[in-house]
Design a protein around this motif. Structure first.
Motif, PDB file in Angstrom:
ATOM      1  N   LEU A 153      10.496   6.160   2.524  1.00  0.00           N
ATOM      2  CA  LEU A 153       9.234   5.563   2.954  1.00  0.00           C
ATOM      3  C   LEU A 153       9.298   4.037   2.889  1.00  0.00           C
ATOM      4  N   ARG A 154       8.745   3.392   3.898  1.00  0.00           N
ATOM      5  CA  ARG A 154       8.658   1.932   3.928  1.00  0.00           C
ATOM      6  C   ARG A 154       7.274   1.496   3.437  1.00  0.00           C
ATOM      7  N   ASP A 155       7.255   0.467   2.608  1.00  0.00           N
ATOM      8  CA  ASP A 155       5.989   0.006   2.036  1.00  0.00           C
ATOM      9  C   ASP A 155       5.197  -0.809   3.054  1.00  0.00           C
ATOM     10  N   ALA A 156       3.901  -0.506   3.126  1.00  0.00           N
ATOM     11  CA  ALA A 156       2.994  -1.214   4.027  1.00  0.00           C
ATOM     12  C   ALA A 156       1.660  -1.389   3.318  1.00  0.00           C
ATOM     13  N   ALA A 157       0.836  -2.264   3.868  1.00  0.00           N
ATOM     14  CA  ALA A 157      -0.497  -2.496   3.303  1.00  0.00           C
ATOM     15  C   ALA A 157      -1.481  -2.690   4.433  1.00  0.00           C
ATOM     16  N   VAL A 158      -2.714  -2.269   4.206  1.00  0.00           N
ATOM     17  CA  VAL A 158      -3.795  -2.537   5.159  1.00  0.00           C
ATOM     18  C   VAL A 158      -4.934  -3.224   4.422  1.00  0.00           C
ATOM     19  N   LEU A 159      -5.641  -4.078   5.142  1.00  0.00           N
ATOM     20  CA  LEU A 159      -6.800  -4.765   4.588  1.00  0.00           C
ATOM     21  C   LEU A 159      -8.060  -4.011   5.015  1.00  0.00           C
ATOM     22  N   ILE A 160      -8.916  -3.695   4.041  1.00  0.00           N
ATOM     23  CA  ILE A 160     -10.219  -3.096   4.348  1.00  0.00           C
ATOM     24  C   ILE A 160     -11.245  -4.229   4.226  1.00  0.00           C
ATOM     25  N   PRO A 161     -11.569  -4.881   5.352  1.00  0.00           N
ATOM     26  CA  PRO A 161     -12.394  -6.089   5.317  1.00  0.00           C
ATOM     27  C   PRO A 161     -13.885  -5.755   5.428  1.00  0.00           C
ATOM     28  N   VAL A 162     -14.584  -5.857   4.321  1.00  0.00           N
ATOM     29  CA  VAL A 162     -16.015  -5.565   4.261  1.00  0.00           C
ATOM     30  C   VAL A 162     -16.763  -6.892   4.395  1.00  0.00           C
ATOM     31  N   GLY A 188       0.271  -3.955   8.000  1.00  0.00           N
ATOM     32  CA  GLY A 188       1.638  -3.714   8.445  1.00  0.00           C
ATOM     33  C   GLY A 188       2.594  -3.676   7.273  1.00  0.00           C
ATOM     34  N   LYS A 189       3.877  -3.731   7.583  1.00  0.00           N
ATOM     35  CA  LYS A 189       4.927  -3.609   6.574  1.00  0.00           C
ATOM     36  C   LYS A 189       4.961  -4.828   5.647  1.00  0.00           C
ATOM     37  N   LEU A 190       5.358  -4.573   4.393  1.00  0.00           N
ATOM     38  CA  LEU A 190       5.581  -5.657   3.441  1.00  0.00           C
ATOM     39  C   LEU A 190       6.892  -6.354   3.788  1.00  0.00           C
ATOM     40  N   ASP A 191       6.897  -7.666   3.739  1.00  0.00           N
ATOM     41  CA  ASP A 191       8.104  -8.460   3.957  1.00  0.00           C
ATOM     42  C   ASP A 191       8.697  -8.864   2.619  1.00  0.00           C
ATOM     43  N   LEU A 205       3.302  10.944   6.702  1.00  0.00           N
ATOM     44  CA  LEU A 205       4.434  11.567   7.388  1.00  0.00           C
ATOM     45  C   LEU A 205       5.059  10.674   8.448  1.00  0.00           C
ATOM     46  N   SER A 206       4.372   9.605   8.841  1.00  0.00           N
ATOM     47  CA  SER A 206       4.962   8.679   9.806  1.00  0.00           C
ATOM     48  C   SER A 206       6.029   7.800   9.169  1.00  0.00           C
ATOM     49  N   GLY A 207       6.218   7.926   7.836  1.00  0.00           N
ATOM     50  CA  GLY A 207       7.313   7.237   7.170  1.00  0.00           C
ATOM     51  C   GLY A 207       6.923   6.007   6.382  1.00  0.00           C
ATOM     52  N   PHE A 208       5.635   5.840   6.130  1.00  0.00           N
ATOM     53  CA  PHE A 208       5.175   4.674   5.380  1.00  0.00           C
ATOM     54  C   PHE A 208       4.486   5.086   4.085  1.00  0.00           C
ATOM     55  N   ARG A 209       4.475   4.142   3.148  1.00  0.00           N
ATOM     56  CA  ARG A 209       3.692   4.251   1.924  1.00  0.00           C
ATOM     57  C   ARG A 209       2.654   3.135   2.000  1.00  0.00           C
ATOM     58  N   ILE A 210       1.393   3.493   2.312  1.00  0.00           N
ATOM     59  CA  ILE A 210       0.381   2.512   2.664  1.00  0.00           C
ATOM     60  C   ILE A 210      -0.526   2.220   1.476  1.00  0.00           C
ATOM     61  N   THR A 211      -0.682   0.937   1.165  1.00  0.00           N
ATOM     62  CA  THR A 211      -1.580   0.515   0.095  1.00  0.00           C
ATOM     63  C   THR A 211      -2.839  -0.097   0.698  1.00  0.00           C
TER      64      THR A 211
END
Length: 207
Positions: free
Chosen positions: A46-55, A85-88, A124-130
């Protein structure tokens, strides 16, 4: 209750939840709908990724920013998503989420106050999303990156945190039957991991 779905109340609930050492992803969202689904992830890299939940803070009625991915993207084209997106390299999820929000929709990080992040969710798309939780101060102007984002829109937090708007559907994915959430707002259809994250937020903060 006045202010129940304000950005200030969202922050208060999120801070309490994050301080209480919340459980992992299996108890919430899509995984709660699909017991044993994590077994399909065994052996996956799994590739590490993050999303922002902007309230966005609009007084008593906060709104949450979403994007529609451009149709030319190789993966998840046209889908509704949070900026991310993905962590750099050695980036933290918070830094990656802020960078991606700037790159995708031009949301300046000086408008964004990060609260913290939820446990990472393997998909299952191959990411670990935070998911990174944040309150956004009004006054920003969005500038969309046409290579990644076709549209941006916002949805009232009150709509997203109302379980009456959380519809479940079933589909086959990689020969596995999966249950997932759908939230239809105006002309937008929020589903998949994005809707799963929204449902997880509801279960953690408002249920």
């Amino acid at each position: 209750m006045s202010g129940l779905f304000s950005a200030a109340e969202f922050r208060r609930r999120a801070e309490i939840h994050l301080q209480s050492t919340p459980g992992g992803f299996l108890q919430f969202g899509d995984y709660k709908l699909n017991p044993g689904a994590e077994l399909a992830l065994e052996g996956m890299v799994l590739r590490d990724a993050a999303v922002l939940i902007p309230v966005v803070d609009h007084g008593d009625e906060a709104r949450v920013i979403f994007t529609q991915r451009t149709s030319s993207l190789r993966k998840h084209s046209g889908q509704i998503a949070f900026p991310g997106g993905k962590l750099d390299g050695a980036e933290t999820p918070e830094v990656a989420a802020l960078r991606e929000a700037e790159e995708e929709i031009g949301l300046g990080r000086h408008f964004v106050d990060v609260i913290g992040h939820l446990p990472s969710i393997p998909v299952l798309s191959g990411f670990r999303i935070t998911p990174v939780l944040a309150v956004v101060r009004p006054g920003f102007v969005l500038t969309l990156n046409p290579d990644e984002v076709e549209a941006a829109f916002d949805v009232p937090l009150s709509f997203l945190m109302d379980p009456e708007n959380h519809i479940t559907e079933t589909a086959l994915f990689r020969n596995l039957e999966r249950n997932y959430y759908v939230m239809a707002f105006e002309d937008w259809r929020i589903w998949g991991i994005t809707a799963g994250i929204v449902r997880s937020l509801y279960e953690r903060l408002y249920e």
